[in-house]
Design an enzyme around this catalytic site. Structure first.
Site, short mmCIF file in Angstrom:
data_model
loop_
_atom_site.label_atom_id
_atom_site.label_comp_id
_atom_site.label_asym_id
_atom_site.label_seq_id
_atom_site.Cartn_x
_atom_site.Cartn_y
_atom_site.Cartn_z
CB ALA A 116 -12.96 83.71 3.15
CD GLU A 119 -9.16 87.49 9.79
OE1 GLU A 119 -9.57 87.11 10.01
OE2 GLU A 119 -8.55 88.56 10.08
N GLY A 121 -5.49 92.75 8.74
CA GLY A 121 -4.58 93.13 9.05
C GLY A 121 -4.01 91.61 8.86
CB ILE A 152 -12.53 86.54 -0.36
CG1 ILE A 152 -11.91 87.47 1.01
CG2 ILE A 152 -13.32 85.54 -0.44
CD1 ILE A 152 -10.67 86.63 1.02
NE ARG A 235 0.87 78.17 -0.04
CZ ARG A 235 1.40 78.49 1.56
NH1 ARG A 235 1.85 77.08 1.81
NH2 ARG A 235 0.91 79.52 1.30
CD GLN A 271 26.64 87.11 -28.78
OE1 GLN A 271 27.21 87.92 -28.08
NE2 GLN A 271 27.22 86.03 -29.21
CD GLU A 356 -3.77 79.62 -4.14
OE1 GLU A 356 -2.89 78.30 -3.97
OE2 GLU A 356 -4.27 80.35 -4.63
CD GLU A 360 8.47 89.10 0.04
OE1 GLU A 360 9.01 89.51 -0.90
OE2 GLU A 360 7.16 88.62 -0.37
#
Length: 395
Positions: A116, A119, A121, A152, A235, A271, A356, A360
């Site tokens: 967890a 959030e 924000g 979550i 990751r 092709q 995760e 960006e």
């Protein structure tokens, strides 16, 4: 072992995992309810010994597991990954009492874990967490958690949560503490979210939830390290999940274009189609190699792990999106029907580019690490030149 080479035992294990996923895990996955924790599936992962391997394997083995399971049953792959993500902080930073209480249940599939961090924000900006951990009374040894978590996985059905809360306001990443919070703590409630991806995702609400020093994972105010250490391990394996989906889409496309009649021949004879399939294969293999390289770097303790794992996740997830989308295009309308493999993969493949650490964010990590390496190299060169100059003068 070179990053691009698998030993025969590893190759055989991957084949075994694909068979297990198809024969024993997929039937359980198909009986599950989208958006809900599939406890029979989690239990079977425990019986097969796969959940226990989360605590005994390195990053390479984790990636091999995730890619192999994803190829044949994405639900099983995701269920295993979520167990690892939620429980790894306990395994790596928990006290003996915490590990003894929770990890055997995760290993045998009777306990469901969750991580967890996000959030409403503070999604991509993980250091901006606002879930407040306030001292439980003047001079108290515990805290009360107040606030919300969102997006979550396994919420609100998990048995315990690794929760990251702000213990020191205004301190950024240095004021976050990781807590192990059992789901039955008073004041902790949650609700499911109806998402595009079929795996369980929910929101949590903390209404003065009590936690004590016995619930801290690692050290107070050092929880951001717990979070980032966990993400550095998982990751590249998110990348492996993506590679597994890309390979499944590629193999389905090979079969379809080899058999489908069109324009007086087979689709593969065009092709433009052949070149698209070649591009799909090229990108999938490149992503696989980068995932293996990042996992090997993690297991060997290389200094550039943050950069490598960010590159692996970024390339693999973006590649999988391309490969699955191209596969849908080459299959045509049949791929959009409910129940088709590609319809399923099309829904599954989008989320890994966000969770995760969004693509960006990965680019930001890569750039930061590159400039850090550049600065260190420049400073090292300047020190060496200065020392050589002083040595010449001394002569």
């Amino acid at each position: 072992m070179p990053a691009f080479s698998l030993e025969p035992a590893q190759t055989a294990w991957c084949a075994e995992l694909r068979t297990l996923a198809a024969d024993r895990l997929r039937p359980l996955a198909e009986k599950g309810e989208p958006g809900r924790v599939n406890r029979p599936l989690v239990a079977e992962l425990g019986r097969l010994g796969l959940s226990a391997r989360l605590f005994t394997s390195g990053a390479v083995d984790l990636c091999l597991m995730r890619e192999s399971l994803a190829y044949a049953c994405t639900e099983a792959e995701t269920a295993l990954a979520l167990q690892g993500l939620g429980a790894h902080p306990v395994h790596a930073h928990g006290t003996p009492a915490q590990r003894e209480r929770w990890l055997p249940g995760v290993a045998d599939g009777s306990v469901v874990a969750a991580f967890a961090l996000s959030e409403p924000g503070a999604g991509s900006d993980a250091a901006a967490l606002s879930l407040a951990a306030e001292r439980d009374g003047p001079g108290g040894s515990g805290w009360r958690l107040t606030g919300e978590k969102c997006w979550i996985s396994n919420a609100p059905e998990a048995d315990f949560y690794t929760v990251f809360a702000r213990t020191t306001p205004g301190a950024g990443s240095r004021g976050v503490t990781a807590f192990l919070v059992p789901a039955d703590r008073p004041g902790l409630t949650g609700s499911a979210l109806d998402m595009l991806s079929p795996h369980p995702i929910g929101a949590l609400r903390f209404d003065a939830v009590p936690v004590t020093a016995d619930d801290v994972l690692g050290e107070a105010d050092r929880g951001f390290r717990v979070a980032m250490g966990t993400l550095n391990l998982f990751r590249p394996s998110v990348g492996a999940f993506a590679v597994g989906m890309a390979q499944a889409a590629l193999d389905a496309t090979l079969a379809h274009t080899a058999e489908r009649d069109a324009f007086g021949g087979k689709l593969r004879d065009l092709q433009v189609v052949a070149h698209q399939v070649a591009e799909m294969a090229l990108r999938t293999e490149a992503a696989r190699l980068m995932v293996h390289a990042a996992a090997t770097a993690y297991d060997s303790g290389a200094p550039d792990v943050p950069k490598r794992v960010a590159m692996a996740k970024l390339l693999a997830t973006e590649t999988a999106q391309y490969v699955v989308d191209t596969a849908v295009q080459l299959h045509g309308a049949r791929a959009l029907r409910r129940g088709h493999l590609l319809e399923h993969l099309y829904r599954e493949v989008r989320a890994p580019r966000i969770y995760e650490g969004a693509s960006e964010v990965q680019r930001g990590i890569i750039a930061r690490e590159l400039y850090k390496e550049h600065t260190e190299h420049t400073e090292h060169t300047e020190r060496a030149e200065h020392a050589e100059h002083n040595d010449l003068e001394a002569r």
